[in-house]
Write an enzyme that holds these catalytic residues in place. Structure first.
Site, short mmCIF file in Angstrom:
data_model
loop_
_atom_site.label_atom_id
_atom_site.label_comp_id
_atom_site.label_asym_id
_atom_site.label_seq_id
_atom_site.Cartn_x
_atom_site.Cartn_y
_atom_site.Cartn_z
N ALA A 28 -49.10 129.83 134.36
CA ALA A 28 -49.28 130.43 133.20
C ALA A 28 -47.71 130.95 132.93
CB ALA A 28 -50.20 131.28 133.04
N LEU A 29 -47.50 131.72 134.28
CA LEU A 29 -46.10 132.63 133.86
C LEU A 29 -44.75 131.58 133.82
CD1 LEU A 29 -46.21 135.57 136.50
CD2 LEU A 29 -47.08 135.40 134.31
N ARG A 50 -55.48 141.57 138.33
CA ARG A 50 -56.42 142.38 139.27
C ARG A 50 -55.62 143.41 139.90
NH1 ARG A 50 -58.03 137.96 143.30
NH2 ARG A 50 -56.14 137.41 142.92
N LYS A 110 -58.23 123.73 132.57
CA LYS A 110 -59.19 122.63 132.84
C LYS A 110 -59.15 122.64 134.54
CE LYS A 110 -56.61 120.71 135.17
NZ LYS A 110 -55.39 121.03 136.24
N ARG A 178 -55.44 124.41 145.00
CA ARG A 178 -55.81 122.99 145.03
C ARG A 178 -56.45 122.58 146.37
NH1 ARG A 178 -52.32 124.98 142.01
NH2 ARG A 178 -52.03 124.31 139.68
N1 LIG Z 1 -53.05 122.22 132.13
C1 LIG Z 1 -52.07 122.18 132.81
O1 LIG Z 1 -51.10 121.57 132.87
C2 LIG Z 1 -52.25 123.01 134.27
C3 LIG Z 1 -51.19 123.10 135.08
C4 LIG Z 1 -51.49 123.92 136.55
C5 LIG Z 1 -52.72 124.44 136.46
N2 LIG Z 1 -53.58 124.42 135.52
C6 LIG Z 1 -54.63 125.33 135.65
O2 LIG Z 1 -54.68 126.48 135.71
C7 LIG Z 1 -55.39 127.13 136.51
C8 LIG Z 1 -54.63 128.10 137.40
O3 LIG Z 1 -53.70 127.30 138.28
P1 LIG Z 1 -52.35 128.10 139.05
O4 LIG Z 1 -51.69 127.01 139.77
O5 LIG Z 1 -51.42 128.77 138.05
O6 LIG Z 1 -52.90 129.01 139.89
P2 LIG Z 1 -52.44 130.30 140.78
O7 LIG Z 1 -51.13 130.66 140.66
O8 LIG Z 1 -53.20 130.63 142.15
O9 LIG Z 1 -53.19 131.37 139.56
C9 LIG Z 1 -54.53 131.79 139.63
C10 LIG Z 1 -54.65 133.28 139.17
O10 LIG Z 1 -55.97 133.65 139.27
C11 LIG Z 1 -56.13 134.86 139.56
N3 LIG Z 1 -57.42 135.00 140.47
C12 LIG Z 1 -58.63 135.77 140.17
N4 LIG Z 1 -59.17 135.52 141.08
C13 LIG Z 1 -58.75 134.86 142.24
C14 LIG Z 1 -58.89 134.24 143.41
N5 LIG Z 1 -60.29 134.57 144.03
N6 LIG Z 1 -58.14 133.52 144.21
C15 LIG Z 1 -57.05 133.28 143.66
N7 LIG Z 1 -56.45 133.88 142.44
C16 LIG Z 1 -57.50 134.35 141.74
C17 LIG Z 1 -54.88 135.53 140.23
O11 LIG Z 1 -54.35 136.31 139.24
P3 LIG Z 1 -54.33 137.97 139.32
O12 LIG Z 1 -53.96 137.99 140.84
O13 LIG Z 1 -53.06 138.18 138.65
O14 LIG Z 1 -55.57 138.46 138.80
C18 LIG Z 1 -53.94 134.32 140.33
O15 LIG Z 1 -52.64 134.53 139.95
C19 LIG Z 1 -56.14 126.26 137.30
O16 LIG Z 1 -57.20 126.24 136.66
C20 LIG Z 1 -55.35 124.94 137.09
O17 LIG Z 1 -56.29 123.83 137.10
C21 LIG Z 1 -53.45 123.64 134.35
#
Ligand SMILES: NC(=O)c1ccc[n+]([C@@H]2O[C@H](COP(=O)([O-])OP(=O)(O)OC[C@H]3O[C@@H](n4cnc5c(N)ncnc54)[C@H](OP(=O)(O)O)[C@@H]3O)[C@@H](O)[C@H]2O)c1
Length: 346
Positions: A28-29, A50, A110, A178
């Site tokens: 997202a960022l 969080r 998704k 993942r």
């Molecule tokens: N549409 C697309 O092109 C696309 C591309 C990549 C990813 N995605 C989707 O976006 C989502 C996030 O992916 P990401 O790669 O950005 O993941 P990520 O960097 O791990 O971010 C997930 C966020 O969720 C929060 N969180 C809350 N509970 C958690 C837990 N138990 N374990 C880990 N994180 C937790 C955390 O935010 P806080 O610590 O700030 O609360 C963390 O930064 C997934 O569903 C993925 O399928 C979509």
């Protein structure tokens, strides 16, 4: 903010929607929020993490005015009209339901759920709350997919008989969501879902049965190599997705008279044109393929603008919760087939 924007499809003036974000996710960022911020119908008003320090840093880096140290605090903010949820997959249903019940429209990443049953619960929540709930399959907003779908529907390649899809990357980071089975990791949930979603878009109907072969990572337990077959009734999707293979993505749609190839089907770049190919098959080295280039577009931006417009005008969306339930039914059947090693009905 009280500015309004012209809806390109009508002369109606639309007030931007105030969005909140749950979680300072890496994706997202880096990718989706900068795209959404480009408005004009989407206004990023708050971000929650969080960890309040993380929320403040993320909000500041993106110019988002409010930061919250918990997701519930953001949902309690009456100014927020819609939330975007880029949380790990196992939290999608819980926070989508909670957000809708707090009076917010929801665009959730998704896959929207880990099962069709859980996704269907969100259909009930949508009815109960009157809030729109959508799954963030941004590819459906890219003109290259709309062109491919239109060519199939208008018979440009004859009858569509086979879709072949590949999607892979290499990632063995044990801390990445993942590679964590307990938070809904694995190739099928993360990227195989695109092959399912876009084949349903091209065929314009639901598959009837599914078969799959899955290799699991011995350490992570997640599916790291998944190859599947969907039966669309006399027509097929074959796909391979992997979290541990060279980065690659491609879709080919074979008809009785022609072929459409989508060069970068899923992560279409937001800073370069995209190309798709229409080939009548008169040569086997692809020199008969005609190239169509699409001007630079940002599919994440198109998606959030369409959702904001839908909130204000009630217009239909490509990635509704009902479409999402259909995707999860197929994914359920594929996982059942991994266990039974047989065809599974959808
Ligand atoms: N549409 C697309 O092109 C696309 C591309 C990549 C990813 N995605 C989707 O976006 C989502 C996030 O992916 P990401 O790669 O950005 O993941 P990520 O960097 O791990 O971010 C997930 C966020 O969720 C929060 N969180 C809350 N509970 C958690 C837990 N138990 N374990 C880990 N994180 C937790 C955390 O935010 P806080 O610590 O700030 O609360 C963390 O930064 C997934 O569903 C993925 O399928 C979509």
């Amino acid at each position: 903010m009280s500015t309004s924007a012209q809806d390109p499809k009508s002369s109606e003036s639309i007030t931007p929607v105030r969005w909140g974000v749950l979680g300072a996710s890496n994706f997202a960022l880096k990718v989706s929020l900068p795209s959404m911020w480009r408005g004009p119908l989407t206004q990023l008003a708050a971000l929650a993490s969080r960890d309040i320090g993380k929320a403040r840093a993320a909000a500041e880096s993106l110019g988002i005015p409010k930061a919250y140290g918990s997701y519930d605090e953001l949902l309690d903010d009456p100014e927020i009209e819609a939330v975007y949820i880029p949380l790990p997959n196992h939290l999608h249903v819980k926070w989508s339901a909670r957000a809708a019940r707090a009076g917010k429209h929801v665009l959730c990443e998704k896959p929207i759920a880990l099962s069709a049953k859980d996704a269907a619960a969100l259909v009930d929540v949508q009815h109960e709350t009157g809030k729109r709930i959508a799954e963030a399959f941004m590819v459906r907003y890219h003109p290259q997919w709309q062109q491919a779908r239109d060519w199939v529907r208008s018979g440009r390649i004859g009858e569509l008989v086979s879709v072949q899809a590949a999607f892979s990357y290499f990632n063995r980071d044990a801390t990445n969501i993942r590679n964590r089975e307990q938070v809904g990791g694995g190739a099928l949930y993360d990227i195989g879902c695109y092959a399912v979603n876009t084949s349903r878009l091209l065929f314009g109907r639901e598959p009837v049965r599914a078969m799959v072969l899955v290799e699991r990572d011995p350490e992570f337990g997640t599916d790291r190599l998944t190859s599947g077959l969907l039966d669309y009734g006399g027509a097929h999707l074959t796909f391979t997705c992997s979290t541990q293979a060279v980065a690659y993505q491609r879709v080919n749609a074979l008809g009785t008279k022609g072929r459409i190839e989508i060069e970068i089907p899923f992560n279409a770049p937001a800073d370069r044109p995209c190309k798709i190919f229409l080939d009548d098959g008169s040569t086997l080295n692809c020199s008969s393929a005609k190239v169509t280039s699409f001007p630079v577009v940002d599919q994440y931006h198109l998606q959030s603008e369409a959702f904001s417009r839908a909130i204000r005008t009630g217009s239909p969306i490509e990635n509704s919760i009902e479409v999402a339930v259909g995707n999860m039914r197929v994914i359920d059947a594929l996982f059942r087939s991994a266990e039974s090693r047989r065809w599974e009905k959808i």
